[in-house]
Motif scaffolding. Structure first.
Motif, PDB file in Angstrom:
ATOM      1  N   TRP A  92       0.688  -1.175   0.078  1.00 47.52           N
ATOM      2  CA  TRP A  92       0.076   0.051   0.068  1.00 47.52           C
ATOM      3  C   TRP A  92       0.728   1.225   0.092  1.00 47.52           C
ATOM      4  O   TRP A  92       0.561   2.153  -0.695  1.00 47.52           O
ATOM      5  N   GLN A 109       2.203   1.564  -3.493  1.00 48.83           N
ATOM      6  CA  GLN A 109       1.355   2.164  -4.531  1.00 48.83           C
ATOM      7  C   GLN A 109       0.866   3.740  -3.971  1.00 48.83           C
ATOM      8  O   GLN A 109       0.632   4.462  -5.158  1.00 48.83           O
ATOM      9  N   ASP A 169       3.317   6.074  -5.626  1.00 45.67           N
ATOM     10  CA  ASP A 169       3.221   5.771  -7.055  1.00 45.67           C
ATOM     11  C   ASP A 169       4.475   5.049  -7.419  1.00 45.67           C
ATOM     12  O   ASP A 169       4.830   5.149  -8.621  1.00 45.67           O
ATOM     13  N   TYR A 180      -0.410   1.599 -11.931  1.00 40.95           N
ATOM     14  CA  TYR A 180      -1.411   0.825 -12.430  1.00 40.95           C
ATOM     15  C   TYR A 180      -2.416   0.319 -11.350  1.00 40.95           C
ATOM     16  O   TYR A 180      -2.913  -0.898 -11.461  1.00 40.95           O
ATOM     17  N   SER A 181      -2.683   1.024 -10.380  1.00 36.91           N
ATOM     18  CA  SER A 181      -3.770   0.632  -9.430  1.00 36.91           C
ATOM     19  C   SER A 181      -4.576   1.881  -9.089  1.00 36.91           C
ATOM     20  O   SER A 181      -4.087   3.160  -9.323  1.00 36.91           O
ATOM     21  N   ALA A 182      -5.762   1.618  -8.631  1.00 31.64           N
ATOM     22  CA  ALA A 182      -6.696   2.608  -8.016  1.00 31.64           C
ATOM     23  C   ALA A 182      -5.968   3.607  -7.197  1.00 31.64           C
ATOM     24  O   ALA A 182      -6.535   4.632  -6.844  1.00 31.64           O
ATOM     25  N   MET A 183      -4.991   2.919  -6.266  1.00 27.89           N
ATOM     26  CA  MET A 183      -4.550   3.467  -5.207  1.00 27.89           C
ATOM     27  C   MET A 183      -3.261   4.285  -5.298  1.00 27.89           C
ATOM     28  O   MET A 183      -2.408   5.084  -4.667  1.00 27.89           O
ATOM     29  N   SER A 184      -2.632   3.974  -6.805  1.00 31.35           N
ATOM     30  CA  SER A 184      -1.454   4.519  -7.290  1.00 31.35           C
ATOM     31  C   SER A 184      -1.502   6.423  -7.259  1.00 31.35           C
ATOM     32  O   SER A 184      -2.530   6.864  -7.549  1.00 31.35           O
ATOM     33  N   TRP A 236      -2.867   6.381   0.908  1.00 29.43           N
ATOM     34  CA  TRP A 236      -2.495   5.040   0.933  1.00 29.43           C
ATOM     35  C   TRP A 236      -1.104   4.643   1.611  1.00 29.43           C
ATOM     36  O   TRP A 236      -0.913   3.865   2.079  1.00 29.43           O
TER      37      TRP A 236
END
Length: 79
Positions: free
Chosen positions: A30, A33, A36, A40-44, A49
């Motif tokens: 987490w 992510q 960054d 390629y994640s919604a949390m990036s 997070w």
């Protein structure tokens, strides 16, 4: 073998240490992510997070410390 009532269980503390390890790994993912590093994640790229992941890593370390303490206290002989 005879079951001795004063004998403590040998597997004390393993659950806390296992949960702590899972929390550290999940918190690390987490955090990466959120910073960054893992795209390629919604949390990036969302710093919230990264903060949540850091908190989870600290909680995981505390769980491991508690598990190790329980384990070491269970290995002491009962007098």
């Amino acid at each position: 073998m005879v079951n001795n009532e004063t004998e403590r269980p040998r597997l004390r503390g393993w659950l806390a240490m296992s949960l702590g390890l899972v929390a550290i790994v999940l918190g690390g993912v987490w955090t990466l992510q959120g910073l960054d590093v893992l795209p390629y994640s919604a949390m990036s790229g969302q710093t919230v997070w990264a903060a949540i992941g850091g908190g989870l890593i600290i909680a995981g370390l505390l769980l491991i410390a508690v598990g190790m303490r329980r384990r070491s206290s269970a290995q002491k002989p009962v007098q």
